[in-house]
Enzyme design. Structure first.
Site, PDB file in Angstrom:
ATOM      1  N   GLY A  13       0.842  -1.210   0.000  1.00 45.21           N
ATOM      2  CA  GLY A  13       0.000   0.000   0.000  1.00 45.21           C
ATOM      3  C   GLY A  13       0.869   1.248   0.000  1.00 45.21           C
ATOM      4  N   GLY A  16      -0.498   4.763  -0.897  1.00 44.04           N
ATOM      5  CA  GLY A  16      -1.720   5.183  -0.197  1.00 44.04           C
ATOM      6  C   GLY A  16      -1.555   6.405   0.701  1.00 44.04           C
ATOM      7  CG  LEU A  18      -1.128   5.021   7.366  1.00 44.70           C
ATOM      8  CD1 LEU A  18      -1.887   5.760   8.454  1.00 44.70           C
ATOM      9  CD2 LEU A  18      -1.014   3.559   7.730  1.00 44.70           C
ATOM     10  CG  ASP A 178      -4.492   1.813  19.744  1.00 43.60           C
ATOM     11  OD1 ASP A 178      -4.339   3.042  19.666  1.00 43.60           O
ATOM     12  OD2 ASP A 178      -5.519   1.292  20.198  1.00 43.60           O
ATOM     13  CG  HIS A 179      -2.481   6.502  15.896  1.00 39.48           C
ATOM     14  ND1 HIS A 179      -3.684   6.037  15.466  1.00 39.48           N
ATOM     15  CD2 HIS A 179      -2.662   7.808  16.180  1.00 39.48           C
ATOM     16  CE1 HIS A 179      -4.553   7.018  15.489  1.00 39.48           C
ATOM     17  NE2 HIS A 179      -3.978   8.115  15.912  1.00 39.48           N
ATOM     18  CG  ASP A 236     -12.446   5.069  13.288  1.00 33.24           C
ATOM     19  OD1 ASP A 236     -11.647   4.301  12.723  1.00 33.24           O
ATOM     20  OD2 ASP A 236     -12.342   6.317  13.250  1.00 33.24           O
ATOM     21  CG  HIS A 241      -7.681   4.866  19.176  1.00 33.35           C
ATOM     22  ND1 HIS A 241      -6.599   4.137  18.741  1.00 33.35           N
ATOM     23  CD2 HIS A 241      -8.281   5.355  18.061  1.00 33.35           C
ATOM     24  CE1 HIS A 241      -6.550   4.195  17.409  1.00 33.35           C
ATOM     25  NE2 HIS A 241      -7.553   4.918  16.982  1.00 33.35           N
TER      26      HIS A 241
HETATM   27  P1  NAD Z   1      -5.535   4.028   0.645  1.00 33.79           P
HETATM   28  O1  NAD Z   1      -6.772   3.586  -0.042  1.00 33.79           O
HETATM   29  O2  NAD Z   1      -5.118   5.447   0.537  1.00 33.79           O
HETATM   30  O3  NAD Z   1      -4.323   3.152   0.111  1.00 33.79           O
HETATM   31  C1  NAD Z   1      -4.457   1.767  -0.106  1.00 33.79           C
HETATM   32  C2  NAD Z   1      -3.208   1.215  -0.789  1.00 33.79           C
HETATM   33  O4  NAD Z   1      -3.427  -0.174  -1.050  1.00 33.79           O
HETATM   34  C3  NAD Z   1      -2.864   1.866  -2.109  1.00 33.79           C
HETATM   35  O5  NAD Z   1      -1.453   1.980  -2.185  1.00 33.79           O
HETATM   36  C4  NAD Z   1      -3.361   0.845  -3.140  1.00 33.79           C
HETATM   37  O6  NAD Z   1      -2.646   0.869  -4.369  1.00 33.79           O
HETATM   38  C5  NAD Z   1      -3.110  -0.452  -2.420  1.00 33.79           C
HETATM   39  N1  NAD Z   1      -3.976  -1.528  -2.906  1.00 33.79           N
HETATM   40  C6  NAD Z   1      -5.319  -1.557  -2.937  1.00 33.79           C
HETATM   41  N2  NAD Z   1      -5.753  -2.704  -3.489  1.00 33.79           N
HETATM   42  C7  NAD Z   1      -4.651  -3.421  -3.813  1.00 33.79           C
HETATM   43  C8  NAD Z   1      -4.414  -4.681  -4.443  1.00 33.79           C
HETATM   44  N3  NAD Z   1      -5.435  -5.465  -4.838  1.00 33.79           N
HETATM   45  N4  NAD Z   1      -3.145  -5.081  -4.605  1.00 33.79           N
HETATM   46  C9  NAD Z   1      -2.111  -4.310  -4.201  1.00 33.79           C
HETATM   47  N5  NAD Z   1      -2.258  -3.109  -3.601  1.00 33.79           N
HETATM   48  C10 NAD Z   1      -3.512  -2.673  -3.427  1.00 33.79           C
HETATM   49  O7  NAD Z   1      -5.679   3.573   2.161  1.00 33.79           O
HETATM   50  P2  NAD Z   1      -5.004   4.222   3.469  1.00 33.79           P
HETATM   51  O8  NAD Z   1      -5.894   5.303   3.963  1.00 33.79           O
HETATM   52  O9  NAD Z   1      -3.585   4.536   3.184  1.00 33.79           O
HETATM   53  O10 NAD Z   1      -5.142   3.036   4.520  1.00 33.79           O
HETATM   54  C11 NAD Z   1      -4.252   1.925   4.525  1.00 33.79           C
HETATM   55  C12 NAD Z   1      -4.504   1.096   5.785  1.00 33.79           C
HETATM   56  O11 NAD Z   1      -4.224   1.890   6.916  1.00 33.79           O
HETATM   57  C13 NAD Z   1      -5.946   0.618   5.954  1.00 33.79           C
HETATM   58  O12 NAD Z   1      -5.937  -0.621   6.607  1.00 33.79           O
HETATM   59  C14 NAD Z   1      -6.561   1.662   6.892  1.00 33.79           C
HETATM   60  O13 NAD Z   1      -7.640   1.135   7.624  1.00 33.79           O
HETATM   61  C15 NAD Z   1      -5.369   1.955   7.784  1.00 33.79           C
HETATM   62  N6  NAD Z   1      -5.411   3.269   8.416  1.00 33.79           N
HETATM   63  C16 NAD Z   1      -5.402   4.396   7.671  1.00 33.79           C
HETATM   64  C17 NAD Z   1      -5.418   5.628   8.286  1.00 33.79           C
HETATM   65  C18 NAD Z   1      -5.356   6.913   7.504  1.00 33.79           C
HETATM   66  O14 NAD Z   1      -5.332   7.974   8.128  1.00 33.79           O
HETATM   67  N7  NAD Z   1      -5.311   6.873   6.197  1.00 33.79           N
HETATM   68  C19 NAD Z   1      -5.459   5.708   9.693  1.00 33.79           C
HETATM   69  C20 NAD Z   1      -5.461   4.532  10.436  1.00 33.79           C
HETATM   70  C21 NAD Z   1      -5.427   3.321   9.784  1.00 33.79           C
END
Ligand code: NAD
Length: 488
Positions: A13, A16, A18, A178-179, A236, A241
């Site tokens: 990911g 993405g 995060l 758990d940040h 959530d 948390h």
């Molecule tokens: P996002 O949708 O922005 O990114 C998802 C990533 O996964 C992307 O890089 C995408 O290309 C990749 N991906 C999706 N499907 C795929 C596949 N089939 N094969 C390979 N790669 C694939 O999501 P995010 O917001 O970055 O969240 C990522 C994780 O972190 C999730 O589990 C989310 O619950 C957790 N999280 C996110 C946040 C936040 O603030 N964004 C906070 C806490 C937890």
């Protein structure tokens, strides 16, 4: 110089939100502060077909607001590599393995690997399965899995996910993030409790009347409606948390403060939660969803992007959590968390019992409960509300506050939660991550409430944006003769 451990980070990911908002800035700060040196490399994987250079530029972009020194940023991103990857395609794991081996040799990484799941939770199990079947695990170095939240949607799905991960990783290789446990003030709670006899002696049901935990946000769901509408505040925020903050506040004193003992103490604690029956939920928990604000300049939750127009998802929860046994039996832990509240604040208010006997006959009413507050965000500090004489000739009593706020210079030294947690992963220290049994018990507690709410239509929206949440949250405390200390 900071302690350094060689390692390869494989970030699933890597394109993405995060990764760009939290992980790359955290890794960069660790690099700048010499927790990472030349012996580290990062492979970002995602679906898109990017080159290494393109990926490095996206990482650079995410660091812009943290550093203007191009030289150090360029040095840092030169350690980044990209692998386009579909989680279901075995061939991609084989290419990934080859790249990992090359980088291991190039950067002398001693076969240490950190697999970071920054992808949709539905994919965690699949990726872990392929890490095993395509033999990415190294024989000699460490192999650690970092998992983002949410860990399941309820007890059953959490158990299933854990079973899937366990086919590849042992519990001592799994780091569930758990940040909140990476935050300075949350990590400091056990130190406060166990190094200050002045607190330790009164930290129990004999002296504490109630504990209030507030995780208030002023923002709404913004662009994350797609995710949030399927989750809600209970899943959530409360399951993870809030529960972990309660554990920091109440776990028994470990003989030695290390991961094993802390988790054993937390295990006992979570096992002693007084799980509600379905009939008890309405008396002990309140849910809410924000509407527009007073002058209607803010959109309501239901008008947000990717949110159902008749959504039943709660953006606010208040509840009363109790323990069946232990040092806090009978002490209510009032918790609340919500979006679009009047102010952003994360804090804990510990309300002590009043002295049972009052010798100041003329001024009984002036004596107030002591309140010890731990201010976690956005300010950081401690406050203690005390009683004293009114100043001057007037008789009677007044309250005054002992107030400590971290200075600007101190705050500048405070690392981001993710920085601390990544260092812990590098050091193999699981103290500030959640163990499965804790999480499972927290889910069992939450599931009863969720089920009750899923079977009853809520009268939403029931609080205004910019307010303190639904009035029922005040009634929850008023029924016990208490009130929220923090009033926004
Ligand atoms: P996002 O949708 O922005 O990114 C998802 C990533 O996964 C992307 O890089 C995408 O290309 C990749 N991906 C999706 N499907 C795929 C596949 N089939 N094969 C390979 N790669 C694939 O999501 P995010 O917001 O970055 O969240 C990522 C994780 O972190 C999730 O589990 C989310 O619950 C957790 N999280 C996110 C946040 C936040 O603030 N964004 C906070 C806490 C937890």
């Amino acid at each position: 110089m900071a302690q350094q451990k060689p390692a390869l980070f494989i970030i699933f990911g890597g394109s993405g939100d995060l990764a760009h908002r939290k992980l790359y800035p955290a890794l960069f700060n660790l690099y700048r502060n010499e927790y990472l040196d030349k012996h580290f490399a990062v492979i970002g994987t995602a679906r898109r077909d990017w080159t290494d250079d393109f990926f490095r530029n996206t990482v650079k972009e995410s660091l812009k607001k943290f550093c203007e020194d191009d030289k150090i940023v360029d040095e840092f991103v030169s350690h980044f590599y990209y692998q386009s990857h579909d989680v279901n395609d075995s061939k991609h794991y084989i290419t990934l393995k080859k790249l990992a081996e090359q980088l291991n040799d190039k950067y002398e990484l001693e076969d240490n690997r950190i697999y970071y799941m920054s992808i949709a939770p539905a994919l965690f199990g699949t990726v872990a399965g392929h890490i095993k079947s395509e033999s990415l695990i190294t024989a000699n170095g460490f192999n650690r899995l970092v998992i983002e939240k949410p860990f399941g949607r309820d007890y059953e799905t959490a158990q299933k996910l854990n079973d899937e991960l366990s086919l590849t990783f042992d519990e001592d290789q799994i780091y569930r993030i758990d940040h909140y446990l990476g935050k300075e003030m949350v990590q400091n709670i056990p130190t406060l409790r166990f190094s200050n006899p002045i607190l330790e002696t009164v930290w129990n049901k004999d002296y504490i009347s109630n504990v209030q935990i507030t995780l208030a946000e002023s923002l709404g769901v913004e662009e994350r409606g797609g995710y949030y509408d399927g989750a809600g505040a209970l899943r959530d925020m409360v399951q993870n948390h809030v529960m972990q903050i309660i554990a920091q506040l109440t776990m028994k004193k470990p003989t030695v403060f290390n991961s094993e003992n802390v988790h054993a103490a937390k295990h006992d604690l979570f096992a002693s939660l007084k799980v509600l029956t379905s009939n008890e939920v309405d008396d002990n928990f309140v849910r809410g969803q924000y509407g527009t604000n007073q002058n209607q300049s803010e959109i309501s939750y239901r008008e947000g992007l990717n949110i159902a127009k008749d959504s039943q998802t709660e953006t606010y929860v208040a509840g009363k959590i109790m323990f069946e046994k232990g040092d806090f039996t009978g002490v209510p832990f009032y918790v609340r968390t919500g979006k679009r509240l009047s102010d952003k604040s994360t804090r804990i208010d510990i309300v002590f019992k009043k002295n049972e006997t009052n010798i100041f006959l003329d001024s009984n009413d002036d004596i107030k409960e002591n309140v010890f507050s731990i201010i976690i965000e956005p300010d950081q500090g401690y406050r203690l509300l005390m009683n004293g004489n009114k100043i001057g000739m007037e008789s009677g009593h007044n309250t005054f506050e002992l107030d400590h706020g971290h200075t600007k210079q101190q705050l500048e030294k405070v690392p981001e939660a993710y920085e601390r947690l990544i260092v812990s992963v590098l050091n193999g220290d699981q103290t500030n991550f959640t163990r499965f049994d804790e999480l499972a018990n927290a889910w069992k507690y939450i599931d009863v409430i969720r089920e009750r709410w899923d079977n009853q239509e809520a009268d939403f929206p029931n609080y205004r944006s910019g307010s303190m949440g639904p009035s029922k949250a005040d009634e929850l405390l008023a029924k016990d003769g208490n009130e929220w200390i923090w009033k926004g």
